[in-house]
Write an enzyme that holds these catalytic residues in place. Sequence first.
Site, PDB file in Angstrom:
ATOM      1  N   ASN A 210      -2.066   1.191  -8.573  1.00 60.75           N
ATOM      2  CA  ASN A 210      -2.259  -0.035  -7.786  1.00 60.75           C
ATOM      3  C   ASN A 210      -2.909   0.391  -6.465  1.00 60.75           C
ATOM      4  O   ASN A 210      -2.237   0.925  -5.589  1.00 60.75           O
ATOM      5  CB  ASN A 210      -0.891  -0.703  -7.546  1.00 60.75           C
ATOM      6  CG  ASN A 210      -0.983  -1.895  -6.603  1.00 60.75           C
ATOM      7  OD1 ASN A 210      -2.084  -2.360  -6.269  1.00 60.75           O
ATOM      8  ND2 ASN A 210       0.166  -2.387  -6.170  1.00 60.75           N
ATOM      9  N   TRP A 211      -4.203   0.140  -6.389  1.00 65.05           N
ATOM     10  CA  TRP A 211      -4.955   0.625  -5.217  1.00 65.05           C
ATOM     11  C   TRP A 211      -4.684  -0.222  -3.972  1.00 65.05           C
ATOM     12  O   TRP A 211      -5.083   0.149  -2.874  1.00 65.05           O
ATOM     13  CB  TRP A 211      -6.451   0.646  -5.522  1.00 65.05           C
ATOM     14  CG  TRP A 211      -6.866   1.675  -6.537  1.00 65.05           C
ATOM     15  CD1 TRP A 211      -6.054   2.582  -7.163  1.00 65.05           C
ATOM     16  CD2 TRP A 211      -8.186   1.913  -7.042  1.00 65.05           C
ATOM     17  NE1 TRP A 211      -6.788   3.361  -8.026  1.00 65.05           N
ATOM     18  CE2 TRP A 211      -8.102   2.969  -7.972  1.00 65.05           C
ATOM     19  CE3 TRP A 211      -9.439   1.328  -6.813  1.00 65.05           C
ATOM     20  CZ2 TRP A 211      -9.222   3.460  -8.664  1.00 65.05           C
ATOM     21  CZ3 TRP A 211     -10.553   1.808  -7.492  1.00 65.05           C
ATOM     22  CH2 TRP A 211     -10.444   2.864  -8.402  1.00 65.05           C
ATOM     23  N   LYS A 212      -4.067  -1.378  -4.164  1.00 64.31           N
ATOM     24  CA  LYS A 212      -3.804  -2.306  -3.053  1.00 64.31           C
ATOM     25  C   LYS A 212      -5.110  -2.582  -2.286  1.00 64.31           C
ATOM     26  O   LYS A 212      -6.178  -2.573  -2.883  1.00 64.31           O
ATOM     27  CB  LYS A 212      -2.685  -1.754  -2.162  1.00 64.31           C
ATOM     28  CG  LYS A 212      -1.433  -1.393  -2.984  1.00 64.31           C
ATOM     29  CD  LYS A 212      -0.193  -1.202  -2.170  1.00 64.31           C
ATOM     30  CE  LYS A 212       0.971  -0.858  -3.093  1.00 64.31           C
ATOM     31  NZ  LYS A 212       2.246  -0.751  -2.402  1.00 64.31           N
TER      32      LYS A 212
ATOM     33  N   HIS B   1       3.865  -9.063  -7.380  1.00 61.75           N
ATOM     34  CA  HIS B   1       4.120  -7.845  -6.603  1.00 61.75           C
ATOM     35  C   HIS B   1       4.903  -8.228  -5.341  1.00 61.75           C
ATOM     36  O   HIS B   1       4.663  -9.287  -4.747  1.00 61.75           O
ATOM     37  CB  HIS B   1       2.804  -7.158  -6.231  1.00 61.75           C
ATOM     38  CG  HIS B   1       3.040  -5.796  -5.638  1.00 61.75           C
ATOM     39  ND1 HIS B   1       3.423  -5.634  -4.326  1.00 61.75           N
ATOM     40  CD2 HIS B   1       3.000  -4.563  -6.190  1.00 61.75           C
ATOM     41  CE1 HIS B   1       3.602  -4.329  -4.094  1.00 61.75           C
ATOM     42  NE2 HIS B   1       3.349  -3.664  -5.207  1.00 61.75           N
TER      43      HIS B   1
ATOM     44  N   GLU C 202       4.698  -7.387  -2.375  1.00 60.37           N
ATOM     45  CA  GLU C 202       3.882  -7.693  -1.185  1.00 60.37           C
ATOM     46  C   GLU C 202       3.333  -9.116  -1.254  1.00 60.37           C
ATOM     47  O   GLU C 202       3.186  -9.782  -0.222  1.00 60.37           O
ATOM     48  CB  GLU C 202       2.765  -6.637  -1.046  1.00 60.37           C
ATOM     49  CG  GLU C 202       3.340  -5.308  -0.551  1.00 60.37           C
ATOM     50  CD  GLU C 202       2.630  -4.065  -1.050  1.00 60.37           C
ATOM     51  OE1 GLU C 202       1.482  -4.161  -1.509  1.00 60.37           O
ATOM     52  OE2 GLU C 202       3.249  -2.979  -0.988  1.00 60.37           O
TER      53      GLU C 202
ATOM     54  N   GLU D  87      10.330  -2.619  -9.447  1.00 59.00           N
ATOM     55  CA  GLU D  87       9.990  -1.954  -8.190  1.00 59.00           C
ATOM     56  C   GLU D  87      10.991  -2.369  -7.112  1.00 59.00           C
ATOM     57  O   GLU D  87      10.834  -3.448  -6.505  1.00 59.00           O
ATOM     58  CB  GLU D  87       8.582  -2.343  -7.742  1.00 59.00           C
ATOM     59  CG  GLU D  87       7.497  -1.980  -8.727  1.00 59.00           C
ATOM     60  CD  GLU D  87       6.133  -1.898  -8.050  1.00 59.00           C
ATOM     61  OE1 GLU D  87       5.560  -0.809  -8.032  1.00 59.00           O
ATOM     62  OE2 GLU D  87       5.659  -2.913  -7.519  1.00 59.00           O
TER      63      GLU D  87
ATOM     64  N   GLY E  24       6.299   2.270  -0.865  1.00 56.53           N
ATOM     65  CA  GLY E  24       5.558   2.753   0.296  1.00 56.53           C
ATOM     66  C   GLY E  24       6.437   3.367   1.377  1.00 56.53           C
ATOM     67  O   GLY E  24       5.978   3.642   2.484  1.00 56.53           O
TER      68      GLY E  24
ATOM     69  N   SER F 116       7.207   4.604  -4.580  1.00 54.87           N
ATOM     70  CA  SER F 116       7.107   6.000  -4.126  1.00 54.87           C
ATOM     71  C   SER F 116       7.170   7.021  -5.258  1.00 54.87           C
ATOM     72  O   SER F 116       7.766   8.087  -5.113  1.00 54.87           O
ATOM     73  CB  SER F 116       8.166   6.301  -3.070  1.00 54.87           C
ATOM     74  OG  SER F 116       7.956   5.495  -1.919  1.00 54.87           O
TER      75      SER F 116
ATOM     76  N   GLY G 283       1.439   3.306  -6.380  1.00 53.11           N
ATOM     77  CA  GLY G 283       0.650   2.840  -5.245  1.00 53.11           C
ATOM     78  C   GLY G 283      -0.044   3.998  -4.552  1.00 53.11           C
ATOM     79  O   GLY G 283      -1.068   4.501  -5.006  1.00 53.11           O
TER      80      GLY G 283
END
Length: 249
Positions: free
Chosen positions: A9-11, A94, A96, A166, A172, A211, A232
């Site tokens: 997941n490159w965000k 997600h 976020e 998650e 992160g 992580s 991530g």
Amino acid sequence: MRRPLVVGNWKMNGTRSSAEALAKGILVGLGDDVADIAVCVPYVFLPEIAQIVNNTRLGVGAQNVADKPSGAFTGEVSAAMLKEFGCKYALVGHSERRTYYGDTDQIVAARFCQAQEQGIIPILCIGETLSEREQDKTFDVITTQLDAVVNLAGIGAFGNAVIAYEPVWAIGTGLTATDDQAQEAHRFIRNYLAAKDQTVAENIQILYGGSVKPDNAKGLFAMPDIDGGLIGGASLDAESFLKIYNSVN
Ligand code: PGA
């Protein structure tokens, strides 16, 4: 037997050229066919990355998908549009998105359905915050998040979906759930599904995210109900992403 799956997941990271280099770097280093593998990239990079990975084992996905098929929804991207550009997966829900952009369980469920309508595999992200875990509410939160999607899409829809567990406190932050903590949640999720449909529960890939790094992936992936990872930060470097990929057993 469930086949493992590792998804990057490159965000909201990278440039056109760094994204291209990253995709090419992954392809060059991709060795044995040990698992399914994909990268979820920013929308604007999709056409280019889809072209680069065309006819390879590396799949491409989006990080979100609209909850409606088309129309006056400024800023959204529909599942049909994603499909046109070779998108195989779409993340939905997600943390976020849930935390910063107001994605409710109902919106997430609608996004899940839209992806499936177009033959895109939704990767449904669920998980508890730190305070929810501390209040012993982990399983309640997971249940509520799953219920919303099952109620709208039906349990059968999970025959063509992926779940990513998650824990929000591990994303992160450098904090990872222990192998046992992650396994416990994954088992709970699989049991939840099994109570509704045994076959769906046995076949669905349930990924762990939060992580995951080259040095903790092996232990996590060795757990019986963990079928791979949603990665991530560590997916932004081809070498570390491939190390994680090669940690599947
Ligand atoms: P992280 O992100 O690996 O950087 O913790 C995981 C995710 O948000 O999917």
